[in-house]
Design a protein around this motif. Structure first.
Motif, PDB file in Angstrom:
ATOM      1  N   ASP A  42      -6.681   3.678  -0.873  1.00 21.12           N
ATOM      2  CA  ASP A  42      -7.063   2.622  -1.812  1.00 21.12           C
ATOM      3  C   ASP A  42      -5.989   1.533  -1.848  1.00 21.12           C
ATOM      4  OD1 ASP A  42      -8.153   1.098  -3.811  1.00 21.12           O
ATOM      5  OD2 ASP A  42      -7.800   2.546  -5.418  1.00 21.12           O
ATOM      6  N   THR A  43      -6.253   0.433  -1.159  1.00 17.02           N
ATOM      7  CA  THR A  43      -5.373  -0.734  -1.176  1.00 17.02           C
ATOM      8  C   THR A  43      -6.237  -1.981  -1.357  1.00 17.02           C
ATOM      9  OG1 THR A  43      -5.508  -1.123   1.206  1.00 17.02           O
ATOM     10  CG2 THR A  43      -3.794   0.405   0.441  1.00 17.02           C
ATOM     11  N   ASP A  44      -5.598  -3.090  -1.638  1.00 13.38           N
ATOM     12  CA  ASP A  44      -6.350  -4.345  -1.760  1.00 13.38           C
ATOM     13  C   ASP A  44      -7.116  -4.640  -0.474  1.00 13.38           C
ATOM     14  OD1 ASP A  44      -5.408  -4.705  -4.319  1.00 13.38           O
ATOM     15  OD2 ASP A  44      -3.767  -6.050  -3.732  1.00 13.38           O
ATOM     16  N   ASN A  45      -6.479  -4.387   0.658  1.00 12.27           N
ATOM     17  CA  ASN A  45      -7.116  -4.671   1.939  1.00 12.27           C
ATOM     18  C   ASN A  45      -8.315  -3.758   2.185  1.00 12.27           C
ATOM     19  OD1 ASN A  45      -7.196  -6.029   4.565  1.00 12.27           O
ATOM     20  ND2 ASN A  45      -6.594  -4.044   5.391  1.00 12.27           N
ATOM     21  N   SER A  46      -8.149  -2.446   1.903  1.00 19.34           N
ATOM     22  CA  SER A  46      -9.257  -1.520   2.156  1.00 19.34           C
ATOM     23  C   SER A  46     -10.421  -1.785   1.211  1.00 19.34           C
ATOM     24  CB  SER A  46      -8.789  -0.069   2.025  1.00 19.34           C
ATOM     25  OG  SER A  46      -8.327   0.216   0.726  1.00 19.34           O
ATOM     26  N   ARG A  47     -10.141  -2.216  -0.009  1.00 25.48           N
ATOM     27  CA  ARG A  47     -11.236  -2.544  -0.936  1.00 25.48           C
ATOM     28  C   ARG A  47     -12.031  -3.754  -0.436  1.00 25.48           C
ATOM     29  NH1 ARG A  47     -10.178  -1.377  -7.281  1.00 25.48           N
ATOM     30  NH2 ARG A  47      -8.954   0.541  -7.094  1.00 25.48           N
ATOM     31  N   SER A  48     -11.344  -4.664   0.232  1.00 27.98           N
ATOM     32  CA  SER A  48     -12.045  -5.846   0.747  1.00 27.98           C
ATOM     33  C   SER A  48     -12.876  -5.520   1.977  1.00 27.98           C
ATOM     34  CB  SER A  48     -11.033  -6.943   1.086  1.00 27.98           C
ATOM     35  OG  SER A  48     -10.250  -6.587   2.217  1.00 27.98           O
ATOM     36  N   LEU A  49     -12.538  -4.428   2.677  1.00 28.02           N
ATOM     37  CA  LEU A  49     -13.235  -4.077   3.912  1.00 28.02           C
ATOM     38  C   LEU A  49     -14.335  -3.046   3.707  1.00 28.02           C
ATOM     39  CD1 LEU A  49     -10.192  -3.787   6.368  1.00 28.02           C
ATOM     40  CD2 LEU A  49     -11.867  -5.642   6.252  1.00 28.02           C
ATOM     41  N   HIS A  50     -14.220  -2.219   2.660  1.00 26.95           N
ATOM     42  CA  HIS A  50     -15.140  -1.104   2.480  1.00 26.95           C
ATOM     43  C   HIS A  50     -15.852  -1.208   1.135  1.00 26.95           C
ATOM     44  CE1 HIS A  50     -13.347   0.924   5.958  1.00 26.95           C
ATOM     45  NE2 HIS A  50     -12.171   0.598   5.462  1.00 26.95           N
ATOM     46  N   GLY A  79       0.826  -1.200   0.000  1.00 29.74           N
ATOM     47  CA  GLY A  79       0.000   0.000   0.000  1.00 29.74           C
ATOM     48  C   GLY A  79       0.858   1.247   0.000  1.00 29.74           C
ATOM     49  N   GLN A  93      -1.694   1.321  13.999  1.00 31.02           N
ATOM     50  CA  GLN A  93      -2.442   0.156  14.463  1.00 31.02           C
ATOM     51  C   GLN A  93      -3.866   0.618  14.740  1.00 31.02           C
ATOM     52  OE1 GLN A  93      -0.524  -2.620  16.917  1.00 31.02           O
ATOM     53  NE2 GLN A  93      -2.378  -3.396  17.882  1.00 31.02           N
TER      54      GLN A  93
END
Length: 227
Positions: free
Chosen positions: A178-186, A16, A81
């Motif tokens: 905008d990251t792979d992780n944030s797209r999966s959460l939001h 990210g 964190q």
């Protein structure tokens, strides 16, 4: 010392924004080194594994980097964190973990690097803040308190070290990156998320500012963000 390129250190060099910052500065002619609690599974960069809340370990890693490359011209503190819980479910461990991850790690990093940067003619020290740096929302007691502390620490560093040539910046990232992780959460339109490459471009610009017009604090958000 093996390199003549200026050194940029990114603390919190995971996927990210961290990796994007390393890429941006490398492309602009810097020697780049990331600091991270663990080694990412895939990386094209020199990542040194260190717990930045451990002062002795951090001092050893920084001393090694300075011996190898010289004092850095750019340092970016990008560790975080996130804890989002009602107060009744927030433990003392949660509270302390947030503070250690953000405020304590920035203190240890600054303590190990500020004087070498001064002695080397100055540079730029950027700290990534968040919406929570300014506003304590419900269920963010641990995270917001740490981000508030981080902002106060950054102000103190600026007042002590800017007269000695180190440009200290607190950057409020008021949005979802905008990251792979944030797209999966939001479930939101990616076009309304903050692009890591755009944040990196702003950070690089901060490092290029002339001494007569230094920014201490900036806030970045998507074009339609509420504030």
């Amino acid at each position: 010392m093996t390199q003549s390129l200026p050194l940029a250190i990114v603390a919190g060099a995971g996927p990210g924004l961290g990796n994007t910052l390393l890429s941006r500065f490398k492309d602009r002619g810097y020697q780049v080194v990331g600091l991270n609690r663990s080694l990412p599974s895939k990386t094209d960069f020199d990542i040194r594994v260190v717990d930045l809340t451990d002062e002795q370990a951090t001092n050893a890693v920084i001393a090694s980097l300075i011996k190898e490359y010289g004092a850095p011209k750019v340092v970016i503190h990008n560790t975080a964190q996130l804890v989002i819980k009602p107060l009744a479910e927030t433990t003392a461990g949660d509270f302390e973990a947030c503070w250690r991850s953000m405020a304590l790690s920035a203190f240890v990093l600054a303590k190990s690097l500020m004087q070498p940067m001064v002695d080397n003619g100055g540079g730029t020290f950027i700290v990534s803040g968040a919406t929570a740096s300014l506003r304590g929302s419900a269920k963010f007691s641990a995270f917001s308190s740490a981000k508030f502390a981080l902002r106060g620490l950054t102000q103190s560093l600026a007042r002590e070290f800017q007269p000695q040539g180190v440009h200290v910046v607190h950057s409020i990232l008021d949005g979802i990156i905008d990251t792979d992780n944030s797209r999966s959460l939001h479930s939101m339109d990616p076009d309304k998320m903050m692009k890591p490459e755009d944040i990196a471009a702003v950070y690089f610009g901060l490092c290029e500012q002339p001494r007569s017009t230094w920014t201490h604090e900036c806030d970045l958000r998507p074009f339609d963000g509420s504030f």
